[in-house]
Design a protein around this motif. Structure first.
Motif, mmCIF file in Angstrom:
data_model
loop_
_atom_site.group_PDB
_atom_site.id
_atom_site.type_symbol
_atom_site.label_atom_id
_atom_site.label_comp_id
_atom_site.label_asym_id
_atom_site.label_seq_id
_atom_site.Cartn_x
_atom_site.Cartn_y
_atom_site.Cartn_z
ATOM 1 N N MET A 1 0.838 -1.168 0.000
ATOM 2 C CA MET A 1 0.000 0.000 0.000
ATOM 3 C C MET A 1 0.890 1.241 0.000
ATOM 4 O O MET A 1 1.864 1.317 0.725
ATOM 5 C CB MET A 1 -0.888 -0.034 1.243
ATOM 6 N N GLU A 2 0.549 2.179 -0.846
ATOM 7 C CA GLU A 2 1.246 3.462 -0.899
ATOM 8 C C GLU A 2 0.281 4.558 -0.477
ATOM 9 O O GLU A 2 -0.859 4.578 -0.928
ATOM 10 C CB GLU A 2 1.713 3.756 -2.328
ATOM 11 N N LYS A 3 0.763 5.444 0.388
ATOM 12 C CA LYS A 3 -0.081 6.540 0.867
ATOM 13 C C LYS A 3 0.655 7.857 0.627
ATOM 14 O O LYS A 3 1.823 7.992 0.978
ATOM 15 C CB LYS A 3 -0.380 6.338 2.352
ATOM 16 N N LYS A 24 -2.726 4.124 -3.006
ATOM 17 C CA LYS A 24 -2.567 3.266 -4.180
ATOM 18 C C LYS A 24 -2.164 1.860 -3.725
ATOM 19 O O LYS A 24 -1.588 1.694 -2.659
ATOM 20 C CB LYS A 24 -1.474 3.805 -5.105
ATOM 21 N N ASN A 25 -2.445 0.905 -4.580
ATOM 22 C CA ASN A 25 -2.051 -0.488 -4.338
ATOM 23 C C ASN A 25 -2.563 -1.005 -2.999
ATOM 24 O O ASN A 25 -1.827 -1.640 -2.238
ATOM 25 C CB ASN A 25 -0.527 -0.642 -4.433
ATOM 26 N N VAL A 26 -3.823 -0.760 -2.754
ATOM 27 C CA VAL A 26 -4.447 -1.184 -1.507
ATOM 28 C C VAL A 26 -4.767 -2.673 -1.576
ATOM 29 O O VAL A 26 -5.326 -3.149 -2.560
ATOM 30 C CB VAL A 26 -5.740 -0.362 -1.256
ATOM 31 N N HIS A 27 -4.420 -3.373 -0.532
ATOM 32 C CA HIS A 27 -4.750 -4.797 -0.425
ATOM 33 C C HIS A 27 -6.174 -4.985 0.099
ATOM 34 O O HIS A 27 -6.903 -5.861 -0.345
ATOM 35 C CB HIS A 27 -3.737 -5.492 0.483
ATOM 36 N N SER A 28 -6.551 -4.127 1.049
ATOM 37 C CA SER A 28 -7.861 -4.254 1.672
ATOM 38 C C SER A 28 -8.275 -2.920 2.287
ATOM 39 O O SER A 28 -7.423 -2.141 2.703
ATOM 40 C CB SER A 28 -7.799 -5.332 2.755
ATOM 41 N N THR A 29 -9.582 -2.678 2.350
ATOM 42 C CA THR A 29 -10.118 -1.459 2.950
ATOM 43 C C THR A 29 -11.148 -1.836 3.999
ATOM 44 O O THR A 29 -11.996 -2.687 3.764
ATOM 45 C CB THR A 29 -10.781 -0.568 1.883
ATOM 46 N N LYS A 129 -4.941 -1.313 4.072
ATOM 47 C CA LYS A 129 -3.663 -2.043 4.190
ATOM 48 C C LYS A 129 -3.300 -2.614 2.850
ATOM 49 O O LYS A 129 -4.108 -2.634 1.926
ATOM 50 C CB LYS A 129 -3.693 -3.125 5.261
#
Length: 129
Positions: A1-3, A24-29, A129
């Motif tokens: 994950m990039e923030k 960006k590139n979120v695994h889960s929300t 994450k």
């Protein structure tokens, strides 16, 4: 994950929030329902704002940890209160919690007419994450 934090100004830094958060590139929300000062038996607090705020933060932490997410990955935190003056008199409690946990989030604070029963503050979060 990039923030990535977007702050075109500096003044919000003293208030512990960001103008925008790009993820960006979120695994889960995780979308967390509004958490309040309700105890484990479902009884609403009738305590003062500071006590309710502390219990609300504890409940928010419990839900986030139970879901196996980290507090530092809160990207949005909405604050609802029935008593804005009391909230801001105790705002250091929230700001210290944000700083201690390394959170950088977009935030909205809104005064509402009522919350459930005797509650004065409610926190709603989005975590990634």
């Amino acid at each position: 994950m990039e923030k990535r934090i977007i702050n075109p100004w500096k003044w919000q830094d003293a208030r512990n929030y960001a103008q925008a958060v790009e993820v960006k590139n979120v695994h889960s929300t995780l979308y967390v329902s509004g958490q309040t000062a309700i105890d484990e038996d479902g009884i609403s607090s009738n305590a003062d704002m500071q006590t309710q705020l502390i219990k609300t933060l504890e409940n928010l932490e419990k839900v986030i940890h139970e879901a196996d997410f980290e507090l530092k990955n809160i990207v949005r935190l909405n604050v609802y209160t029935t008593e804005h003056s009391e909230l801001f008199e105790n705002f250091d409690v929230l700001q210290n919690w944000i700083s201690t946990n390394g959170i950088q989030q977009a935030t909205t604070v809104m005064e509402v007419k009522t919350l459930f029963e005797t509650l004065k503050v409610e926190l709603e979060a989005t975590v990634v994450k």
